[in-house]
Design a protein around this motif. Structure first.
Motif, short mmCIF file in Angstrom:
data_model
loop_
_atom_site.label_atom_id
_atom_site.label_comp_id
_atom_site.label_asym_id
_atom_site.label_seq_id
_atom_site.Cartn_x
_atom_site.Cartn_y
_atom_site.Cartn_z
N LEU A 14 -22.20 26.94 56.66
CA LEU A 14 -20.60 27.14 57.05
C LEU A 14 -19.68 26.35 56.13
O LEU A 14 -18.75 26.98 55.55
N SER A 15 -20.22 25.07 55.80
CA SER A 15 -19.19 24.31 55.10
C SER A 15 -19.42 24.88 53.61
O SER A 15 -18.46 24.74 52.99
N PHE A 16 -20.74 25.12 53.16
CA PHE A 16 -20.63 25.62 51.80
C PHE A 16 -19.88 26.71 51.62
O PHE A 16 -19.25 27.21 50.55
N LEU A 17 -19.96 27.78 52.59
CA LEU A 17 -19.34 29.11 52.50
C LEU A 17 -17.58 28.84 52.38
O LEU A 17 -17.20 29.31 51.65
N VAL A 18 -17.18 27.89 53.26
CA VAL A 18 -15.72 27.76 53.35
C VAL A 18 -15.48 26.99 51.94
O VAL A 18 -14.42 27.35 51.30
N GLN A 19 -16.26 25.90 51.36
CA GLN A 19 -15.80 25.41 50.14
C GLN A 19 -15.97 26.19 49.12
O GLN A 19 -15.17 26.02 48.10
N GLY A 20 -17.00 26.94 48.97
CA GLY A 20 -17.18 27.92 47.92
C GLY A 20 -15.85 28.91 48.16
O GLY A 20 -15.52 29.31 47.03
N ASP A 24 -13.39 29.26 44.86
CA ASP A 24 -13.13 30.52 43.97
C ASP A 24 -11.83 30.70 44.08
O ASP A 24 -11.14 31.33 42.96
N LEU A 25 -11.06 30.79 45.30
CA LEU A 25 -9.64 31.09 45.03
C LEU A 25 -8.77 30.00 44.09
O LEU A 25 -7.98 30.46 43.48
N ALA A 26 -9.14 28.76 44.31
CA ALA A 26 -8.51 27.62 43.30
C ALA A 26 -8.70 28.11 41.93
O ALA A 26 -7.87 28.24 41.31
N SER A 32 -8.14 23.19 40.80
CA SER A 32 -9.09 22.51 41.03
C SER A 32 -9.06 22.37 42.48
O SER A 32 -8.03 22.76 43.14
N LEU A 33 -10.40 22.20 43.17
CA LEU A 33 -10.16 22.21 44.67
C LEU A 33 -9.35 21.07 45.26
O LEU A 33 -8.44 21.17 46.05
N ALA A 34 -9.38 19.92 44.24
CA ALA A 34 -8.56 18.66 44.81
C ALA A 34 -7.07 19.19 44.72
O ALA A 34 -6.07 18.70 45.53
N GLN A 35 -6.67 20.07 43.67
CA GLN A 35 -5.20 20.34 43.41
C GLN A 35 -4.92 21.22 44.57
O GLN A 35 -3.67 21.15 45.15
N VAL A 36 -5.83 22.16 45.16
CA VAL A 36 -5.46 22.84 46.38
C VAL A 36 -5.07 21.92 47.37
O VAL A 36 -4.29 22.27 48.19
N ARG A 37 -6.04 21.10 47.62
CA ARG A 37 -5.91 20.15 49.00
C ARG A 37 -4.37 19.47 48.61
O ARG A 37 -3.76 19.39 49.84
N LEU A 38 -4.12 19.16 47.67
CA LEU A 38 -3.01 18.27 47.43
C LEU A 38 -1.69 19.05 47.78
O LEU A 38 -0.91 18.62 48.48
N GLY A 39 -1.83 20.36 47.24
CA GLY A 39 -0.71 21.35 47.70
C GLY A 39 -0.63 21.53 49.19
O GLY A 39 0.26 21.79 49.81
N GLY A 40 -1.74 21.73 49.93
CA GLY A 40 -1.75 21.59 51.22
C GLY A 40 -1.17 20.70 51.90
O GLY A 40 -0.50 20.70 53.03
N ILE A 41 -1.51 19.24 51.48
CA ILE A 41 -0.99 18.26 52.19
C ILE A 41 0.73 18.06 51.84
O ILE A 41 1.40 17.67 52.65
N LEU A 42 1.18 18.45 50.49
CA LEU A 42 2.50 18.28 50.22
C LEU A 42 3.31 19.42 50.62
O LEU A 42 4.31 19.29 50.86
N ARG A 43 2.64 20.41 51.28
CA ARG A 43 3.57 21.51 51.97
C ARG A 43 4.25 20.79 53.16
O ARG A 43 5.55 21.41 53.57
N ASP A 44 3.76 20.08 53.87
CA ASP A 44 4.02 19.40 55.05
C ASP A 44 4.46 17.99 55.19
O ASP A 44 5.07 17.51 55.95
N ALA A 106 -4.18 33.63 50.82
CA ALA A 106 -5.37 34.29 50.60
C ALA A 106 -6.68 33.58 51.18
O ALA A 106 -7.52 34.51 51.45
N PHE A 107 -6.47 32.52 51.23
CA PHE A 107 -7.31 31.57 52.01
C PHE A 107 -7.54 32.17 53.70
O PHE A 107 -8.75 32.44 54.11
N ALA A 108 -6.41 32.60 54.01
CA ALA A 108 -6.58 32.83 55.46
C ALA A 108 -7.01 34.14 55.60
O ALA A 108 -7.83 34.57 56.39
#
Length: 136
Positions: A14-20, A24-26, A32-44, A106-108
């Motif tokens: 499940l972890s591999f599926l979600v991370q993959g 892919d969306l990133a 990068s995946l880190a940039q997506v995580r950064l954006g998610g944190i900074l939204r709030d 898109a992730f949702a």
């Protein structure tokens, strides 16, 4: 297989599926995946550089590089703290927020597709079980 092996296997897959899926969306958005995580944190939040490091599990130089790249793309800005000039906050820009929201939506949609075969009861149970794991 034992219950333990089944649990380890299903959580790893499940972890591999979600991370993959997120990776892919990133990549589709040039992130990068880190940039997506950064954006998610900074939204709030408007964290300091140190707080970002803690959220992302990165050291100071890695956070600086990540923020540098996002800043060059116009996704974030750095702002000195009003209470301590040694502290810098990272703020998402309008462009960064729009991109974070686009990737998040898109992730949702992808998660909705991945879980389409679950009943409403199964979804609620998954949320409850995962929530208890994440609290620990």
């Amino acid at each position: 297989m034992s219950d333990r092996t089944d649990l380890v296997d299903v959580l790893a897959r499940l972890s591999f599926l979600v991370q993959g899926t997120l990776s892919d969306l990133a990549a589709e958005h040039g992130l990068s995946l880190a940039q997506v995580r950064l954006g998610g944190i900074l939204r709030d939040h408007e964290p300091t550089m140190n707080e970002l490091g803690q959220h992302l599990g990165l050291d100071k130089s890695s956070v600086s590089g990540l923020v540098d790249r996002a800043e060059r793309r116009g996704l974030v800005v750095r702002r000195p703290s009003t209470s301590d000039r040694r502290v810098v906050h990272v703020i998402i820009t309008a462009e960064g927020r729009a991109l974070a929201e686009q990737v998040g939506a898109a992730f949702a949609d992808q998660v909705e597709t991945l879980t389409a075969n679950l009943t409403a009861t199964d979804r609620r149970a998954l949320v409850r079980a995962a929530g208890r794991i994440l609290i620990t």
